[in-house]
Write an enzyme that holds these catalytic residues in place. Sequence first.
Site, PDB file in Angstrom:
ATOM      1  N   GLU A 103       1.303   2.025  -9.371  1.00  0.00           N
ATOM      2  CA  GLU A 103       0.528   2.359  -8.160  1.00  0.00           C
ATOM      3  C   GLU A 103      -0.959   2.433  -8.483  1.00  0.00           C
ATOM      4  OE1 GLU A 103       1.808   2.293  -5.049  1.00  0.00           O
ATOM      5  OE2 GLU A 103       3.530   1.661  -6.238  1.00  0.00           O
ATOM      6  N   TRP A 121      -2.056  -0.925  -8.178  1.00  0.00           N
ATOM      7  CA  TRP A 121      -2.369  -1.394  -6.821  1.00  0.00           C
ATOM      8  C   TRP A 121      -3.805  -1.006  -6.448  1.00  0.00           C
ATOM      9  CZ3 TRP A 121      -0.367  -4.820  -3.517  1.00  0.00           C
ATOM     10  CH2 TRP A 121       0.928  -5.265  -3.748  1.00  0.00           C
ATOM     11  N   TRP A 155      -4.604 -11.050  19.330  1.00  0.00           N
ATOM     12  CA  TRP A 155      -4.574  -9.585  19.410  1.00  0.00           C
ATOM     13  C   TRP A 155      -4.788  -9.119  20.849  1.00  0.00           C
ATOM     14  CZ3 TRP A 155      -2.807  -7.681  15.091  1.00  0.00           C
ATOM     15  CH2 TRP A 155      -3.126  -8.275  13.874  1.00  0.00           C
ATOM     16  N   ASN A 199       2.070   7.704   2.096  1.00  0.00           N
ATOM     17  CA  ASN A 199       1.983   6.240   2.048  1.00  0.00           C
ATOM     18  C   ASN A 199       3.050   5.548   2.887  1.00  0.00           C
ATOM     19  OD1 ASN A 199       1.008   3.655   0.964  1.00  0.00           O
ATOM     20  ND2 ASN A 199       3.008   3.603  -0.021  1.00  0.00           N
ATOM     21  N   TRP A 239      -5.909  -5.037  13.430  1.00  0.00           N
ATOM     22  CA  TRP A 239      -5.814  -4.123  12.278  1.00  0.00           C
ATOM     23  C   TRP A 239      -7.149  -3.448  11.982  1.00  0.00           C
ATOM     24  CZ3 TRP A 239      -8.950  -5.187   8.111  1.00  0.00           C
ATOM     25  CH2 TRP A 239      -9.419  -6.496   7.967  1.00  0.00           C
ATOM     26  N   TRP A 296      -4.335  -2.229   5.159  1.00  0.00           N
ATOM     27  CA  TRP A 296      -4.253  -2.779   6.515  1.00  0.00           C
ATOM     28  C   TRP A 296      -3.942  -4.263   6.495  1.00  0.00           C
ATOM     29  CZ3 TRP A 296      -3.503  -0.338  10.947  1.00  0.00           C
ATOM     30  CH2 TRP A 296      -3.682   1.047  10.947  1.00  0.00           C
TER      31      TRP A 296
HETATM   32  P1  FAD Z   1       0.458   8.233  -5.237  1.00  0.00           P
HETATM   33  O1  FAD Z   1       1.738   7.621  -4.766  1.00  0.00           O
HETATM   34  O2  FAD Z   1       0.560   9.439  -6.044  1.00  0.00           O
HETATM   35  O3  FAD Z   1      -0.325   7.083  -6.006  1.00  0.00           O
HETATM   36  C1  FAD Z   1      -1.296   7.358  -7.007  1.00  0.00           C
HETATM   37  C2  FAD Z   1      -2.577   6.636  -6.718  1.00  0.00           C
HETATM   38  O4  FAD Z   1      -2.363   5.230  -6.740  1.00  0.00           O
HETATM   39  C3  FAD Z   1      -3.139   6.938  -5.348  1.00  0.00           C
HETATM   40  O5  FAD Z   1      -3.868   8.144  -5.363  1.00  0.00           O
HETATM   41  C4  FAD Z   1      -4.001   5.720  -5.088  1.00  0.00           C
HETATM   42  O6  FAD Z   1      -5.246   5.813  -5.725  1.00  0.00           O
HETATM   43  C5  FAD Z   1      -3.205   4.613  -5.762  1.00  0.00           C
HETATM   44  N1  FAD Z   1      -2.345   3.949  -4.780  1.00  0.00           N
HETATM   45  C6  FAD Z   1      -1.092   4.286  -4.412  1.00  0.00           C
HETATM   46  N2  FAD Z   1      -0.612   3.407  -3.506  1.00  0.00           N
HETATM   47  C7  FAD Z   1      -1.607   2.515  -3.288  1.00  0.00           C
HETATM   48  C8  FAD Z   1      -1.733   1.367  -2.462  1.00  0.00           C
HETATM   49  N3  FAD Z   1      -0.736   0.955  -1.677  1.00  0.00           N
HETATM   50  N4  FAD Z   1      -2.896   0.686  -2.469  1.00  0.00           N
HETATM   51  C9  FAD Z   1      -3.932   1.063  -3.270  1.00  0.00           C
HETATM   52  N5  FAD Z   1      -3.858   2.153  -4.082  1.00  0.00           N
HETATM   53  C10 FAD Z   1      -2.713   2.858  -4.092  1.00  0.00           C
HETATM   54  N6  FAD Z   1      -5.338   4.698  -0.255  1.00  0.00           N
HETATM   55  C11 FAD Z   1      -6.549   5.230  -0.459  1.00  0.00           C
HETATM   56  O7  FAD Z   1      -6.809   5.795  -1.530  1.00  0.00           O
HETATM   57  N7  FAD Z   1      -7.521   5.155   0.501  1.00  0.00           N
HETATM   58  C12 FAD Z   1      -7.301   4.537   1.703  1.00  0.00           C
HETATM   59  O8  FAD Z   1      -8.213   4.468   2.529  1.00  0.00           O
HETATM   60  C13 FAD Z   1      -6.006   4.012   1.949  1.00  0.00           C
HETATM   61  N8  FAD Z   1      -5.712   3.441   3.137  1.00  0.00           N
HETATM   62  C14 FAD Z   1      -4.461   2.926   3.350  1.00  0.00           C
HETATM   63  C15 FAD Z   1      -4.170   2.314   4.569  1.00  0.00           C
HETATM   64  C16 FAD Z   1      -2.917   1.797   4.820  1.00  0.00           C
HETATM   65  C17 FAD Z   1      -2.616   1.140   6.153  1.00  0.00           C
HETATM   66  C18 FAD Z   1      -1.917   1.875   3.828  1.00  0.00           C
HETATM   67  C19 FAD Z   1      -0.536   1.323   4.083  1.00  0.00           C
HETATM   68  C20 FAD Z   1      -2.191   2.460   2.602  1.00  0.00           C
HETATM   69  C21 FAD Z   1      -3.456   2.992   2.340  1.00  0.00           C
HETATM   70  N9  FAD Z   1      -3.769   3.595   1.109  1.00  0.00           N
HETATM   71  C22 FAD Z   1      -5.020   4.102   0.907  1.00  0.00           C
HETATM   72  C23 FAD Z   1      -2.813   3.556  -0.027  1.00  0.00           C
HETATM   73  C24 FAD Z   1      -1.880   4.767  -0.167  1.00  0.00           C
HETATM   74  O9  FAD Z   1      -1.280   5.064   1.053  1.00  0.00           O
HETATM   75  C25 FAD Z   1      -2.584   6.011  -0.689  1.00  0.00           C
HETATM   76  O10 FAD Z   1      -3.329   5.694  -1.850  1.00  0.00           O
HETATM   77  C26 FAD Z   1      -1.575   7.091  -1.070  1.00  0.00           C
HETATM   78  O11 FAD Z   1      -0.782   7.439   0.030  1.00  0.00           O
HETATM   79  C27 FAD Z   1      -2.319   8.298  -1.579  1.00  0.00           C
HETATM   80  O12 FAD Z   1      -1.443   9.345  -1.878  1.00  0.00           O
HETATM   81  P2  FAD Z   1      -1.149   9.764  -3.377  1.00  0.00           P
HETATM   82  O13 FAD Z   1      -2.417   9.980  -4.110  1.00  0.00           O
HETATM   83  O14 FAD Z   1      -0.178  10.883  -3.332  1.00  0.00           O
HETATM   84  O15 FAD Z   1      -0.452   8.451  -3.940  1.00  0.00           O
END
Ligand code: FAD
Length: 491
Positions: free
Chosen positions: A281, A284, A312, A347, A365, A388
């Site tokens: 993650e 990602w 859209w 997420n 989006w 998005w």
């Molecule tokens: P954990 O599951 O603990 O993951 C650890 C870290 O990995 C996160 O803190 C984040 O930095 C990174 N990460 C995890 N999943 C993703 C992912 N899919 N894409 C990129 N990095 C990821 N994340 C943001 O930080 N900022 C945003 O503005 C953002 N907008 C999003 C919009 C949409 C529509 C979607 C579907 C996802 C978005 N995310 C965003 C990704 C993700 O949802 C969040 O990073 C995550 O929910 C944060 O919670 P966590 O720290 O507990 O994640």
Amino acid sequence: MSTGTTIVWFRKDLRLTDNPALQAAIESQRAVVPLYIWCPDEEQAWPPGGASRWWLHQSLAALASALGKLGSRLIIRCGPTLPALLEVAGESQAEGIVWNRRYEPSVIERDSLVKAELKAHGLAAASFNASLLVEPWALKTKTGTPYQVFTPFWRAILNAGSPAAPSDAPDTLATPPHWPRSDDLADCALEPRLDWAKGMRDQWTPGEAGALAQLAEFADSALAAYPEDRNRPDRSGSSRLSAHLHFGEIGPRQIWARIQQQGEMDNRPGAAAGTETYLREIGWREFAHHLLFHFPQTTEQPLRRDFAAFPWIDDATGLRAWQRGRTGFPIVDAGMRELWETGWMHNRVRMIAASFLIKDLLVPWQRGAAWFWDTLVDADLANNTLGWQWTAGCGADAAPYFRVFNPISQGIKFDPHGNYVARWVPELAKLPVEWIHRPWEAPAEVLKAAGVVLGVDYPQPIVDHAVARQRALAAFETVKRSRQAGAASRA
Ligand code: FAD
């Protein structure tokens, strides 16, 4: 004994541990002037939104306090950036300025100009990498192009070996003979005038100490279960480090080191899978930042050009219902209300809510991205754009467009006891779990016993999901036709 003064220009690196710019200033044996410049106008279309500003205020206060404990102080200036840097350099008689790099397109442009101007004014200027595992320009496919598919991208990062071990925070900082003037943090007006931030205060501890504590707690207690629990919004299964990472209160090298260490110490079943899944993650996040660097236009435009023709619908009523958590689909509404209250959304629910806006309502989006930008404490241009575009099916390695999340079955699968919905949509809390994800199908006596009058206490669904799904797939045909026409004209 310090020999001269260096300004450390803090930006999205609001930490003392593993901060390469700060480390470079210390190693040069110079006195340090820690500086933060508030200048949202220079971020062009993406100045920090309301929730981010709230977080930033707390994070700067935490950094100032941590610097105070080292006998130093945080100088705050309101922008524009270049005059502020020149003034602070003049007042503190600094010879050089160091900072850690950011990768947003408008910031890259601004920083390049700033660097050239500083040099023209006879000031040394140097930048470092504090927020990525690998610089975006250092990683290319065999054909020399940027990666657009995650798995080979991640393999290439892993093949590059573990990142350098993080450096420790300093014990002390040499102070300059001349401190420059500082504005007050309150002058930046980051906190809301009407106090809507209680839910965020209750939930978060912005700042480096909060980030380190959150990482330690996650690594100790939740890492092994992460592969499964990360998908469960009803559990505290993810690390909740996203806002800390966005503001650079912690960096990926620190996370890497701590998570690897935990994986090596932990013999519990699932520990190795937890480490691998979690670092993926972080991968990602890295992928999102590399994509933004290589494809800066994607903050506004689809990466896949054939999506430009997508029909859209500018459904302002639907957008408003979605923003307010009043779509009539409980898992979507729970997520949107969690976001409004706490500045964060799980997420899995981000994907469901985003899919609903884009595919069930056919709202562009970009509208959803803008709402998230304003309301998320972790609003991040790279991650938000990727999230998005991924959901819309128009980004790199995106979900296929025909994958339309079903908000009912997703709710049943990932919130099987309905606890998440009950928490955020309390008017449905008394519904039996069998109906909580589809209250409109509940028998009248069940609704009555739960005290729910649909259309009064809680909305009727604003669309029929099955019909909306067909409409979305029909709209996608336009993209397919545009793609085929493009292929035919190239043939
Ligand atoms: P954990 O599951 O603990 O993951 C650890 C870290 O990995 C996160 O803190 C984040 O930095 C990174 N990460 C995890 N999943 C993703 C992912 N899919 N894409 C990129 N990095 C990821 N994340 C943001 O930080 N900022 C945003 O503005 C953002 N907008 C999003 C919009 C949409 C529509 C979607 C579907 C996802 C978005 N995310 C965003 C990704 C993700 O949802 C969040 O990073 C995550 O929910 C944060 O919670 P966590 O720290 O507990 O994640």
